[in-house]
Design a protein around this motif. Structure first.
Motif, PDB file in Angstrom:
ATOM      1  N   GLN A  59      20.857 -27.817  34.177  1.00 15.83           N
ATOM      2  CA  GLN A  59      20.920 -28.896  33.188  1.00 15.83           C
ATOM      3  C   GLN A  59      20.595 -28.332  31.814  1.00 15.83           C
ATOM      4  O   GLN A  59      19.915 -27.320  31.692  1.00 15.83           O
ATOM      5  N   ARG A  60      21.085 -29.049  30.776  1.00 16.83           N
ATOM      6  CA  ARG A  60      20.837 -28.642  29.387  1.00 16.83           C
ATOM      7  C   ARG A  60      20.160 -29.792  28.650  1.00 16.83           C
ATOM      8  O   ARG A  60      20.508 -30.952  28.844  1.00 16.83           O
ATOM      9  N   TRP A  61      19.195 -29.472  27.792  1.00 18.16           N
ATOM     10  CA  TRP A  61      18.499 -30.480  26.989  1.00 18.16           C
ATOM     11  C   TRP A  61      19.362 -30.798  25.780  1.00 18.16           C
ATOM     12  O   TRP A  61      19.689 -29.905  24.987  1.00 18.16           O
ATOM     13  N   GLY A  65      17.415 -35.730  26.236  1.00 15.80           N
ATOM     14  CA  GLY A  65      17.397 -35.825  27.690  1.00 15.80           C
ATOM     15  C   GLY A  65      18.132 -34.667  28.350  1.00 15.80           C
ATOM     16  O   GLY A  65      18.852 -33.909  27.703  1.00 15.80           O
ATOM     17  N   TRP A  66      17.948 -34.552  29.659  1.00 18.22           N
ATOM     18  CA  TRP A  66      18.599 -33.508  30.445  1.00 18.22           C
ATOM     19  C   TRP A  66      19.933 -34.029  30.959  1.00 18.22           C
ATOM     20  O   TRP A  66      20.014 -35.131  31.480  1.00 18.22           O
ATOM     21  N   SER A  67      20.975 -33.219  30.821  1.00 17.03           N
ATOM     22  CA  SER A  67      22.292 -33.581  31.336  1.00 17.03           C
ATOM     23  C   SER A  67      22.910 -32.350  32.005  1.00 17.03           C
ATOM     24  O   SER A  67      22.534 -31.216  31.707  1.00 17.03           O
ATOM     25  N   TRP A 105      17.685 -25.140  25.248  1.00 16.74           N
ATOM     26  CA  TRP A 105      16.846 -25.261  26.441  1.00 16.74           C
ATOM     27  C   TRP A 105      17.701 -25.661  27.633  1.00 16.74           C
ATOM     28  O   TRP A 105      18.536 -26.558  27.540  1.00 16.74           O
ATOM     29  N   TYR A 106      17.447 -25.002  28.766  1.00 15.65           N
ATOM     30  CA  TYR A 106      18.117 -25.288  30.025  1.00 15.65           C
ATOM     31  C   TYR A 106      17.048 -25.395  31.102  1.00 15.65           C
ATOM     32  O   TYR A 106      15.916 -24.960  30.912  1.00 15.65           O
ATOM     33  N   ARG A 107      17.438 -25.958  32.231  1.00 14.13           N
ATOM     34  CA  ARG A 107      16.534 -25.929  33.377  1.00 14.13           C
ATOM     35  C   ARG A 107      17.331 -25.852  34.672  1.00 14.13           C
ATOM     36  O   ARG A 107      18.445 -26.354  34.770  1.00 14.13           O
ATOM     37  N   THR A 127      11.798 -27.915  39.354  1.00 20.65           N
ATOM     38  CA  THR A 127      12.517 -27.569  38.129  1.00 20.65           C
ATOM     39  C   THR A 127      11.812 -26.419  37.425  1.00 20.65           C
ATOM     40  O   THR A 127      10.596 -26.236  37.563  1.00 20.65           O
ATOM     41  N   SER A 129      12.250 -24.556  33.453  1.00 24.89           N
ATOM     42  CA  SER A 129      12.950 -24.530  32.149  1.00 24.89           C
ATOM     43  C   SER A 129      12.982 -23.120  31.573  1.00 24.89           C
ATOM     44  O   SER A 129      12.066 -22.330  31.771  1.00 24.89           O
TER      45      SER A 129
END
Length: 133
Positions: A59-61, A65-67, A105-107, A127, A129
């Protein structure tokens, strides 16, 4: 010792602990560059067993929010199943960052299971990050 005579010795020591669940998703670094390889692994810090598969999502911030980050999702079918005992790390999963990956930012998101009594289990979502510079 009793009167200077050895009565015996221990070859191993055992610690008895209350059963508890504690797991995290570990990364080899926190900051990466395009083209780098991200290595992650589930880590079991509890006293219970942990099961997991190879699969994970990215996911990417963005915009508060995270998507999903579709360009970073692993390709192919991921088939192996892992088991991690108390206090043990799991098997590493690689994620190659393409040269054109956006800064930010990614997670990683990975599902693991806590086996319960019988055939039941409890699913946990771990998770971790990281930042792409």
């Amino acid at each position: 010792d009793v009167g200077g005579r050895r009565l015996g010795s221990y070859s191993s020591y055992v610690k008895v602990a209350r059963p508890f669940w504690k797991a995290r998703l570990g990364l080899d670094k926190r900051v990466y560059a395009p083209g780098d390889l991200v290595l992650s692994r589930p880590e079991n810090y509890g006293t219970k067993l942990m099961t997991y598969g190879e699969g994970f999502t990215v996911q990417r911030w963005a915009q508060g929010g995270w998507s999903p980050a579709p360009k970073l999702q692993p390709d192919g079918v991921l088939l192996w199943l892992g088991l991690s005992g108390p206090g043990a790390p799991g098997r590493c999963s690689p994620l190659g960052l393409p040269e054109g990956v956006e800064r930010g930012w990614y997670r990683l998101v990975k599902s693991v299971s806590e086996p319960l009594r019988g055939d039941r289990s409890r699913l946990h979502r771990l998770t971790a990050s990281f930042f792409v510079k």
